[in-house]
Design a protein around this motif. Structure first.
Motif, mmCIF file in Angstrom:
data_model
loop_
_atom_site.group_PDB
_atom_site.id
_atom_site.type_symbol
_atom_site.label_atom_id
_atom_site.label_comp_id
_atom_site.label_asym_id
_atom_site.label_seq_id
_atom_site.Cartn_x
_atom_site.Cartn_y
_atom_site.Cartn_z
ATOM 1 N N LEU A 166 -6.196 1.619 0.293
ATOM 2 C CA LEU A 166 -7.122 0.924 -0.601
ATOM 3 C C LEU A 166 -7.010 1.461 -2.017
ATOM 4 C CD1 LEU A 166 -10.245 0.704 1.738
ATOM 5 C CD2 LEU A 166 -9.026 -1.237 0.748
ATOM 6 N N ALA A 167 -6.905 2.778 -2.148
ATOM 7 C CA ALA A 167 -6.749 3.364 -3.481
ATOM 8 C C ALA A 167 -5.405 2.984 -4.096
ATOM 9 C CB ALA A 167 -6.880 4.880 -3.387
ATOM 10 N N LYS A 168 -4.368 2.935 -3.272
ATOM 11 C CA LYS A 168 -3.026 2.625 -3.759
ATOM 12 C C LYS A 168 -2.921 1.187 -4.268
ATOM 13 C CE LYS A 168 1.783 2.424 -2.164
ATOM 14 N NZ LYS A 168 2.697 2.656 -1.003
ATOM 15 N N HIS A 169 -3.575 0.254 -3.586
ATOM 16 C CA HIS A 169 -3.426 -1.174 -3.900
ATOM 17 C C HIS A 169 -4.646 -1.751 -4.619
ATOM 18 C CE1 HIS A 169 0.287 -1.510 -1.595
ATOM 19 N NE2 HIS A 169 -0.295 -0.864 -0.597
ATOM 20 N N ARG A 170 -5.538 -0.909 -5.090
ATOM 21 C CA ARG A 170 -6.790 -1.400 -5.678
ATOM 22 C C ARG A 170 -6.545 -2.396 -6.804
ATOM 23 N NH1 ARG A 170 -10.342 3.434 -6.943
ATOM 24 N NH2 ARG A 170 -10.508 3.404 -4.670
ATOM 25 N N ASP A 171 -5.558 -2.150 -7.648
ATOM 26 C CA ASP A 171 -5.303 -3.029 -8.793
ATOM 27 C C ASP A 171 -4.661 -4.348 -8.380
ATOM 28 O OD1 ASP A 171 -6.340 -1.089 -10.439
ATOM 29 O OD2 ASP A 171 -4.376 -0.230 -10.941
ATOM 30 N N GLU A 172 -4.165 -4.435 -7.157
ATOM 31 C CA GLU A 172 -3.530 -5.659 -6.672
ATOM 32 C C GLU A 172 -4.514 -6.574 -5.951
ATOM 33 O OE1 GLU A 172 0.335 -4.844 -4.667
ATOM 34 O OE2 GLU A 172 -0.156 -2.748 -5.106
ATOM 35 N N PRO A 211 0.248 -10.419 9.656
ATOM 36 C CA PRO A 211 0.137 -10.707 8.224
ATOM 37 C C PRO A 211 0.756 -12.037 7.804
ATOM 38 C CG PRO A 211 0.626 -8.392 8.538
ATOM 39 C CD PRO A 211 0.700 -9.023 9.895
ATOM 40 N N ASP A 212 1.841 -12.451 8.445
ATOM 41 C CA ASP A 212 2.471 -13.733 8.079
ATOM 42 C C ASP A 212 1.517 -14.905 8.309
ATOM 43 O OD1 ASP A 212 4.740 -12.442 7.315
ATOM 44 O OD2 ASP A 212 5.891 -12.920 9.120
ATOM 45 N N HIS A 213 0.698 -14.815 9.355
ATOM 46 C CA HIS A 213 -0.293 -15.876 9.593
ATOM 47 C C HIS A 213 -1.273 -15.965 8.420
ATOM 48 C CE1 HIS A 213 0.370 -15.258 14.186
ATOM 49 N NE2 HIS A 213 1.197 -16.162 13.701
ATOM 50 N N LEU A 214 -1.687 -14.812 7.910
ATOM 51 C CA LEU A 214 -2.609 -14.796 6.780
ATOM 52 C C LEU A 214 -1.944 -15.340 5.523
ATOM 53 C CD1 LEU A 214 -4.324 -11.326 7.351
ATOM 54 C CD2 LEU A 214 -5.128 -13.580 8.057
ATOM 55 N N ASP A 215 -0.665 -15.044 5.342
ATOM 56 C CA ASP A 215 0.069 -15.580 4.184
ATOM 57 C C ASP A 215 0.076 -17.105 4.211
ATOM 58 O OD1 ASP A 215 0.639 -13.061 3.246
ATOM 59 O OD2 ASP A 215 2.603 -12.961 4.219
ATOM 60 N N VAL A 232 -8.236 -13.755 1.658
ATOM 61 C CA VAL A 232 -7.166 -13.735 2.663
ATOM 62 C C VAL A 232 -5.937 -13.021 2.102
ATOM 63 C CG1 VAL A 232 -5.578 -15.183 3.989
ATOM 64 C CG2 VAL A 232 -7.994 -15.790 3.871
ATOM 65 N N HIS A 233 -5.640 -13.245 0.825
ATOM 66 C CA HIS A 233 -4.527 -12.543 0.178
ATOM 67 C C HIS A 233 -4.726 -11.039 0.260
ATOM 68 C CE1 HIS A 233 -3.169 -10.271 -3.392
ATOM 69 N NE2 HIS A 233 -2.042 -10.939 -3.229
ATOM 70 N N ASP A 234 -5.925 -10.569 -0.042
ATOM 71 C CA ASP A 234 -6.206 -9.134 -0.031
ATOM 72 C C ASP A 234 -6.090 -8.565 1.377
ATOM 73 O OD1 ASP A 234 -6.661 -9.469 -2.689
ATOM 74 O OD2 ASP A 234 -8.836 -9.139 -2.594
ATOM 75 N N LEU A 235 -6.609 -9.290 2.358
ATOM 76 C CA LEU A 235 -6.525 -8.817 3.739
ATOM 77 C C LEU A 235 -5.080 -8.762 4.214
ATOM 78 C CD1 LEU A 235 -9.563 -10.727 5.301
ATOM 79 C CD2 LEU A 235 -9.375 -8.252 4.934
ATOM 80 N N ALA A 236 -4.285 -9.764 3.861
ATOM 81 C CA ALA A 236 -2.868 -9.761 4.245
ATOM 82 C C ALA A 236 -2.139 -8.587 3.609
ATOM 83 C CB ALA A 236 -2.217 -11.081 3.834
ATOM 84 N N LEU A 237 -2.436 -8.328 2.335
ATOM 85 C CA LEU A 237 -1.803 -7.205 1.632
ATOM 86 C C LEU A 237 -2.130 -5.876 2.306
ATOM 87 C CD1 LEU A 237 -0.377 -5.892 -0.836
ATOM 88 C CD2 LEU A 237 -2.578 -6.027 -2.030
ATOM 89 N N LEU A 238 -3.399 -5.655 2.614
ATOM 90 C CA LEU A 238 -3.816 -4.389 3.206
ATOM 91 C C LEU A 238 -3.339 -4.255 4.654
ATOM 92 C CD1 LEU A 238 -7.419 -4.391 1.719
ATOM 93 C CD2 LEU A 238 -5.542 -2.868 1.052
ATOM 94 N N TYR A 239 -3.386 -5.346 5.393
ATOM 95 C CA TYR A 239 -2.933 -5.347 6.784
ATOM 96 C C TYR A 239 -1.440 -5.022 6.848
ATOM 97 C CZ TYR A 239 -2.469 -7.286 11.584
ATOM 98 O OH TYR A 239 -2.230 -7.478 12.926
ATOM 99 N N ARG A 240 -0.646 -5.696 6.008
ATOM 100 C CA ARG A 240 0.801 -5.448 5.999
ATOM 101 C C ARG A 240 1.105 -4.007 5.571
ATOM 102 N NH1 ARG A 240 2.136 -9.627 3.646
ATOM 103 N NH2 ARG A 240 3.138 -10.771 5.350
ATOM 104 N N SER A 241 0.377 -3.501 4.583
ATOM 105 C CA SER A 241 0.595 -2.131 4.124
ATOM 106 C C SER A 241 0.280 -1.129 5.230
ATOM 107 C CB SER A 241 -0.273 -1.833 2.900
ATOM 108 O OG SER A 241 0.078 -2.665 1.814
#
Length: 231
Positions: free
Chosen positions: A100-106, A137-141, A156-165
């Motif tokens: 979460l800290a790493k991707h906060r700006d995304e 994650p592909d389903h969320l994309d 959904v974009h944010d959840l996919a990003l965090l889930y994939r990470s």
């Protein structure tokens, strides 16, 4: 493979029928093919005790009373399906806080929530639900693209990003316990514990998609499968 369905109202004797059938099988051939009684986790002790009480010798060796998770532990230990160390709940929350800290700006919409101390636990719960329902994650994309430029699409974009990470973080390092049933379904065909055995599935009112996948694999590998249905 043979599929047997035993149905009836609650209290009609479905479990009793299964236990009596298993007892007869074990008395006729104590060292025959393995027998697995698959029940909800909280019922394993009760069913095991009832089965032992029916045995002429007060116990048994051929049968095992297991829940889905315990079956996964045994099959994966036998087949090597989960060779990496298991990540704990605490380890999962710590990893998610770091991500979460790493991707906060995304993050498009969850950036403020990501600053809350309890959000990692909320995110861990969401990922558990995704895995239970076989959502990757592909389903969320794909869902995000279908939703267009909406606040829900941003979430959904944010959840996919965090889930994939999170999945990338685990790869090669840890085994997530929430993947155990998915790995179980993939490993059943190589398991001597299951292959050619007799499976009794009793006491369930519904199955998650992960559990349905396990049942499908059991139907392919076992000699026969008996399922009780409350109807």
């Amino acid at each position: 493979m043979a599929l047997n369905i035993v149905w009836g109202r609650a209290g009609a004797g479905k479990t009793t029928f299964c236990l009596n059938t298993i007892t007869t099988e074990m008395s006729l051939d104590p060292n025959g093919e393995p027998i697995i009684v698959l029940v909800p986790e909280q019922a394993t002790f009760q069913v095991e005790k009832a089965l032992a009480a029916r045995s002429a010798h007060g116990g048994f060796a051929r049968a095992q009373v297991l829940g889905f998770r315990r079956l996964a532990d045994k099959v994966l230990a036998e087949t090597g399906g989960a060779s990496q160390p298991r990540i704990t709940d605490l380890g999962k929350r710590l990893a998610l806080r770091r991500l979460l800290a790493k991707h906060r700006d995304e993050l498009k919409i969850l950036g403020r929530a990501a600053r809350q101390r309890t959000f990692a636990e909320t995110l861990a719960s969401a990922i558990w639900e995704f895995k239970t329902w076989l959502i990757v994650p592909d389903h969320l994309d794909r869902m995000q693209k279908q939703l267009g430029e909406t606040p829900l699409a941003a979430k959904v974009h944010d959840l996919a990003l965090l889930y994939r990470s999170f999945e990338e973080y685990l790869a090669g390092r840890y085994h997530d316990p929430e993947d155990a049933l998915t790995l179980l379904a993939e490993s059943i065909a190589q398991s001597d514990l299951v292959r050619g055995g007799h499976i009794y599935i009793d006491g369930f009112h519904w199955f998650s998609p992960q559990e349905y996948r396990v049942v499908e694999a059991l139907l392919s590998a076992a000699s026969n499968v008996t399922v009780t249905l409350c109807l």
